[in-house]
Each structure stands twice: as structure tokens, then as C-alpha cells.
Design an enzyme around this catalytic site. Sequence first.
Site, PDB file in Angstrom:
ATOM      1  N   HIS A 268       0.803  -0.942  -0.070  1.00  0.00           N
ATOM      2  CA  HIS A 268       0.229   0.022   0.045  1.00  0.00           C
ATOM      3  C   HIS A 268       1.110   0.983   0.057  1.00  0.00           C
ATOM      4  CE1 HIS A 268      -3.629   2.313   0.453  1.00  0.00           C
ATOM      5  NE2 HIS A 268      -3.922   1.937   1.683  1.00  0.00           N
ATOM      6  N   HIS A 307      -2.144  -2.082 -10.078  1.00  0.00           N
ATOM      7  CA  HIS A 307      -3.072  -1.457  -8.953  1.00  0.00           C
ATOM      8  C   HIS A 307      -4.402  -2.178  -9.082  1.00  0.00           C
ATOM      9  CE1 HIS A 307      -5.524   1.597  -7.064  1.00  0.00           C
ATOM     10  NE2 HIS A 307      -4.392   1.959  -6.492  1.00  0.00           N
ATOM     11  N   ASP A 363       3.032   5.621  -6.788  1.00  0.00           N
ATOM     12  CA  ASP A 363       4.222   5.365  -5.924  1.00  0.00           C
ATOM     13  C   ASP A 363       5.558   5.273  -6.811  1.00  0.00           C
ATOM     14  OD1 ASP A 363       3.127   5.513  -3.379  1.00  0.00           O
ATOM     15  OD2 ASP A 363       2.367   3.534  -3.498  1.00  0.00           O
TER      16      ASP A 363
HETATM   17  N1  CMC Z   1       4.796  -6.808 -10.882  1.00  0.00           N
HETATM   18  C1  CMC Z   1       4.773  -8.095 -11.538  1.00  0.00           C
HETATM   19  N2  CMC Z   1       3.717  -8.605 -11.656  1.00  0.00           N
HETATM   20  C2  CMC Z   1       2.427  -8.034 -10.745  1.00  0.00           C
HETATM   21  C3  CMC Z   1       2.624  -6.592 -10.332  1.00  0.00           C
HETATM   22  C4  CMC Z   1       3.707  -6.200 -10.031  1.00  0.00           C
HETATM   23  N3  CMC Z   1       3.812  -5.054  -9.521  1.00  0.00           N
HETATM   24  N4  CMC Z   1       1.326  -6.684  -9.856  1.00  0.00           N
HETATM   25  C5  CMC Z   1       0.506  -7.515 -10.314  1.00  0.00           C
HETATM   26  N5  CMC Z   1       1.387  -8.535 -10.968  1.00  0.00           N
HETATM   27  C6  CMC Z   1       0.748  -9.544 -11.529  1.00  0.00           C
HETATM   28  C7  CMC Z   1       0.482 -10.742 -10.508  1.00  0.00           C
HETATM   29  O1  CMC Z   1       1.541 -11.677 -10.603  1.00  0.00           O
HETATM   30  C8  CMC Z   1      -0.626 -11.288 -11.265  1.00  0.00           C
HETATM   31  O2  CMC Z   1      -0.396 -12.103 -12.266  1.00  0.00           O
HETATM   32  P1  CMC Z   1      -0.952 -13.618 -12.649  1.00  0.00           P
HETATM   33  O3  CMC Z   1      -2.320 -13.377 -12.915  1.00  0.00           O
HETATM   34  O4  CMC Z   1      -0.001 -14.417 -13.668  1.00  0.00           O
HETATM   35  O5  CMC Z   1      -1.117 -14.318 -11.115  1.00  0.00           O
HETATM   36  C9  CMC Z   1      -1.398 -10.289 -11.774  1.00  0.00           C
HETATM   37  O6  CMC Z   1      -0.504  -9.201 -12.154  1.00  0.00           O
HETATM   38  C10 CMC Z   1      -2.755  -9.675 -11.035  1.00  0.00           C
HETATM   39  O7  CMC Z   1      -2.078  -9.337  -9.744  1.00  0.00           O
HETATM   40  P2  CMC Z   1      -2.801  -9.378  -8.450  1.00  0.00           P
HETATM   41  O8  CMC Z   1      -1.817  -9.503  -7.329  1.00  0.00           O
HETATM   42  O9  CMC Z   1      -4.148 -10.321  -8.350  1.00  0.00           O
HETATM   43  O10 CMC Z   1      -3.242  -7.933  -8.396  1.00  0.00           O
HETATM   44  P3  CMC Z   1      -4.036  -7.321  -7.111  1.00  0.00           P
HETATM   45  O11 CMC Z   1      -5.060  -6.246  -7.659  1.00  0.00           O
HETATM   46  O12 CMC Z   1      -4.532  -8.187  -6.009  1.00  0.00           O
HETATM   47  O13 CMC Z   1      -2.755  -6.341  -6.432  1.00  0.00           O
HETATM   48  C11 CMC Z   1      -1.249  -4.504  -6.219  1.00  0.00           C
HETATM   49  C12 CMC Z   1      -2.635  -4.939  -6.744  1.00  0.00           C
HETATM   50  C13 CMC Z   1      -0.952  -3.029  -6.126  1.00  0.00           C
HETATM   51  C14 CMC Z   1      -1.340  -5.156  -4.743  1.00  0.00           C
HETATM   52  C15 CMC Z   1      -0.102  -5.272  -7.010  1.00  0.00           C
HETATM   53  O14 CMC Z   1      -0.089  -4.834  -8.311  1.00  0.00           O
HETATM   54  C16 CMC Z   1       1.138  -4.917  -6.636  1.00  0.00           C
HETATM   55  O15 CMC Z   1       1.633  -5.864  -5.741  1.00  0.00           O
HETATM   56  N6  CMC Z   1       1.873  -3.994  -6.953  1.00  0.00           N
HETATM   57  C17 CMC Z   1       3.130  -3.766  -6.524  1.00  0.00           C
HETATM   58  C18 CMC Z   1       3.137  -2.874  -5.132  1.00  0.00           C
HETATM   59  C19 CMC Z   1       2.524  -1.550  -5.388  1.00  0.00           C
HETATM   60  O16 CMC Z   1       2.990  -0.807  -6.199  1.00  0.00           O
HETATM   61  N7  CMC Z   1       1.457  -1.065  -4.594  1.00  0.00           N
HETATM   62  C20 CMC Z   1       1.295   0.436  -4.639  1.00  0.00           C
HETATM   63  C21 CMC Z   1      -0.299   0.409  -4.956  1.00  0.00           C
HETATM   64  S1  CMC Z   1      -0.898   1.973  -5.396  1.00  0.00           S
HETATM   65  C22 CMC Z   1      -0.467   3.327  -4.012  1.00  0.00           C
HETATM   66  C23 CMC Z   1      -1.609   2.780  -2.658  1.00  0.00           C
HETATM   67  O17 CMC Z   1      -2.734   2.651  -3.172  1.00  0.00           O
HETATM   68  O18 CMC Z   1      -1.189   2.408  -1.906  1.00  0.00           O
END
Ligand code: CMC
Length: 437
Positions: A268, A307, A363
Site C-alpha cells: 500500500h 493497481h 508510488d
Molecule cells: N509486478 C509484477 N507482476 C505483477 C505486479 C507487479 N507489480 N502486480 C501484479 N502483478 C501480476 C500478478 O503476479 C498477477 O499475475 P498472474 O495473473 O499471472 O498471477 C496479476 O498481475 C494480478 O495481480 P494481483 O496480485 O492479483 O493484483 P491485485 O489487484 O491483487 O494487486 C497490487 C494490486 C497493487 C497489490 C499489485 O499490483 C502489487 O503488488 N503492486 C506492487 C506494489 C505497489 O506498487 N503497490 C502500490 C499500490 S498504489 C498506491 C496505494 O494505493 O497504496
Amino acid sequence: MAKDTLTITDNRTGKTYELPIEHDTIRAADLRQIKVNSDDFGMMTYDPGYMNTAACKSAITYIDGDRGILEYRGYPIDQLAEKASFLETAYLILHGELPDRGQLDEWTYQITHHTMLNENAKKFMDGFRYDAHPMGMFVSTVAALSTFYPESKSVFDANVRRKQIFRLIAKVPTVAAFAYRHITGMPFAYPDNDLSYTANFLNMLFKRTELKYQANPILERAMDILFILHADHEQNCSTSSMRMVGSAQTDPYCSLAAAAAALYGPLHGGANEAVLKMLNEIGSKANIPALIKRAKAGEVRLMGFGHRVYKNYDPRARIVKKTAEEVFEVTGRNELIDIAIELERIALEDDYFIKRKLYPNVDFYSGIIYQAMGFPVEMFPVLFAIPRTAGWLAQWQEMLVDKDQKIGRPRQIYLGPTTRDFVPMEQRSLVVAKAER
Ligand code: CMC
């Protein structure tokens, strides 16, 4: 004729149910009538991470993740970032309308005159270890503020709420700045009421021996823009925590501490800290392909990418990227931006990221600005928490006055053992051995 209802047939019983649809949504509680027999608890939905559950109705922030749109009370984020100040935006978020001149003056006066911390809170902060993480200090100090304002428990008294809103928006920069001064071994610098919200924050952070701190206007405005961009983002993890804890009628200080604790996590608000660590580890553009490969293999995540809601370029990231260039005019270029731009370019051309709609989020570039301004990475989530305080408070207040809201209490699907008798200690090894057979 089209009807605003949903018809569900339960194939276990052959029974059909017609549920009302409002705002493209059915009420989860309406599913409870779907039962196999009268003893049955009734149908629930299973939604870990609340991927598709609206927990509230809200009129504060609108996001269209597919189109990359973010609006506060209907105003597009890029217009606010260009034309408004952070305090004006905070007023808008909390009150629903932009303030007129008189309202803004009164609002600014109130916030400016609540920036001091009780001297006891200062002593309390001084007690943290010299290398304490500033977010840990922030979370605990905000919670501790509730002990100074016991009246804040009267959460249904609009005047009491108003006072705590002034106090919290006014005091979070002071708490943040004191945390920074503590870890840098500097004496605490008191607020200066002659300065704007962000200039005063810079003053409390960076003032040294000069009698009057002069904020660089470009950095002051850049900080103000970053604050506007971070002011609210509807029902994310920290805001939902604020609503959840607040729904127990906890005072706003402790509720906000819970929200800030959620923000601390690397998925987050801690992501910008993680981005900087990642960019430093990459070290040079030549190492980017190797990291992309590891991200695609699922070994690491590209921090600052992806995101839950945005499946398009995060509109905030675009503004932060532009603001970064303005800041570098004053601070000198942060070399990490070149690695970040190249990483973005490579990722956005890669099928893995295209297919999953993974774009830079807010971020991705914000940490690069903060570092150029001289902040250690540990301060990044704290810098996020300051403006988000306005959003958390607006969401908390909206929740409290919403007649539909109740104490937050999700359900579970229980998959543990069925009822069994207590096993005395002397018989347990036998039970374990039997279970392992
Ligand atoms: N790098 C590589 N692969 C990714 C990433 C990433 N940053 N984010 C998602 N994926 C892949 C993930 O492995 C999955 O692939 P598959 O379908 O093959 O398993 C697919 O994309 C969907 O990911 P998810 O984890 O199901 O998506 P989510 O909506 O649950 O997660 C997230 C959203 C923000 C937690 C995630 O994208 C992430 O961990 N990003 C990195 C951390 C980050 O930058 N966070 C800041 C968010 S914005 C500021 C805020 O709101 O705080």
C-alpha cells in the site's frame, strides 16, 4: 420489459428468487433467503480482499480504473493539482464543495492554529529509539493523541468531530516532522503560523539555525501537489481500515492510527519506499531486463507497478512524473529517474505487463521526488499519511452519518473441525499419533 431485478435459480432446490438491483448492485443480505432448508444459515458471497464487494455508498472520490480517471467530489485530479491548494482540496473532500474565499480563510485559520503538539506528546516522541521507523512513531503518536482529547469519543457530536478534524489535519505534519527530526538527531522545530501548510511542514522538517525559515516556492508547491494527489483514493486498504475501526465508534485518533498502520504496508503506502529500494538495487539501466525477467517469473514484483483499481495509467503517476522534473530544477536531477523511465518503457512494451494491464502507479515516481528533496526512504509512507488524513477523516465522517452503516463484521466460511470433546493432556500424544496415521 426490463426490470431492475436479478433472478437467481438455486439448482440444489429448484427454487427461484428475484432480488432488487440498485446502482448495479444487489444487497448481499438478500442472498440469505436462499436456503436448502429452514435450518440453513443462507447463502453468502465469498470475497477475500473485497475484490467485488461495495462496503459503503460514498460521494467523495470517483475512480474509473479502466479509463484512468480520478475525481474528488466530481473535480478531475489534474485540474485540482493545477489550480487548487492542498487545504482547499482537503476542504472540498470534507465538505463536498470548493470553499469560497471566506470559508477558505476560516478553514486555513483553524488548521494553522491547531498545529502545536502538547509538550507531553513531544516528550513521548523523544522516547523512541534513535533509529525508530518514523511510520511506527507516526502511528503510535497519532493514537496517543486520543489521550489528550478524551472528548473525541463523542463521535456523533458534529462540533466535536469538526474540532478533531481541525486538530488532526493540523497536527499530522507536526507529528511527521518531529519523527523526522528525531531520527536525524535534530531538535524539534515548532510550527510557524506565518507559513502555508506545506511551507510550515518544510520549516518543521528542515529549519536549522536561521531565525525564519524560507521555503523554496517550487518545492513548497511540489509538496502541495503531491499532497493533493494523495488526499483520497476511495475504499483502499487504509481507508477501509479507518471505516472498519471507526464503525466500532472508536475515536478518530485511534481510528486514524489504524488506517495509517494499514498504509505502512509495502503493498500500500509503503510501496514508494519499496520502489526506491528496487531502483537502487537495479543500479543501472543495463540491469533492467534481468529484473523484468524475474518479475515475469513471479520471483519479484515491480514495485510501483499495478493497481487493484487502475487498469490504465494511474493519472496521479503522470502528474508526479511532471512534478519531478520541476523539483529537479531546484534539487538537481535524481539519477534514479532515468532508471525508472527506462523500466517503465521496457515494462509497457512487454506482453506480460500489457496483458495484465500493469501500469506505473502513484508510488512509482513519488519516492524519486522525495529522495531528491532530501527525505530518507523511511519517511515516504509518512509523507503519504499526511494528506491522506483528509481523505480518511472525510470517509470516517461519511460513514458515521450514513444510516446504512453498522459495525464492520465480515462473515467467514468455517472449515475447521466440527464439535469435539476436550482432550486431557495425558491423552493428547495418543490423539496426535492417531491423527498422523
Ligand atoms: N509486478 C509484477 N507482476 C505483477 C505486479 C507487479 N507489480 N502486480 C501484479 N502483478 C501480476 C500478478 O503476479 C498477477 O499475475 P498472474 O495473473 O499471472 O498471477 C496479476 O498481475 C494480478 O495481480 P494481483 O496480485 O492479483 O493484483 P491485485 O489487484 O491483487 O494487486 C497490487 C494490486 C497493487 C497489490 C499489485 O499490483 C502489487 O503488488 N503492486 C506492487 C506494489 C505497489 O506498487 N503497490 C502500490 C499500490 S498504489 C498506491 C496505494 O494505493 O497504496
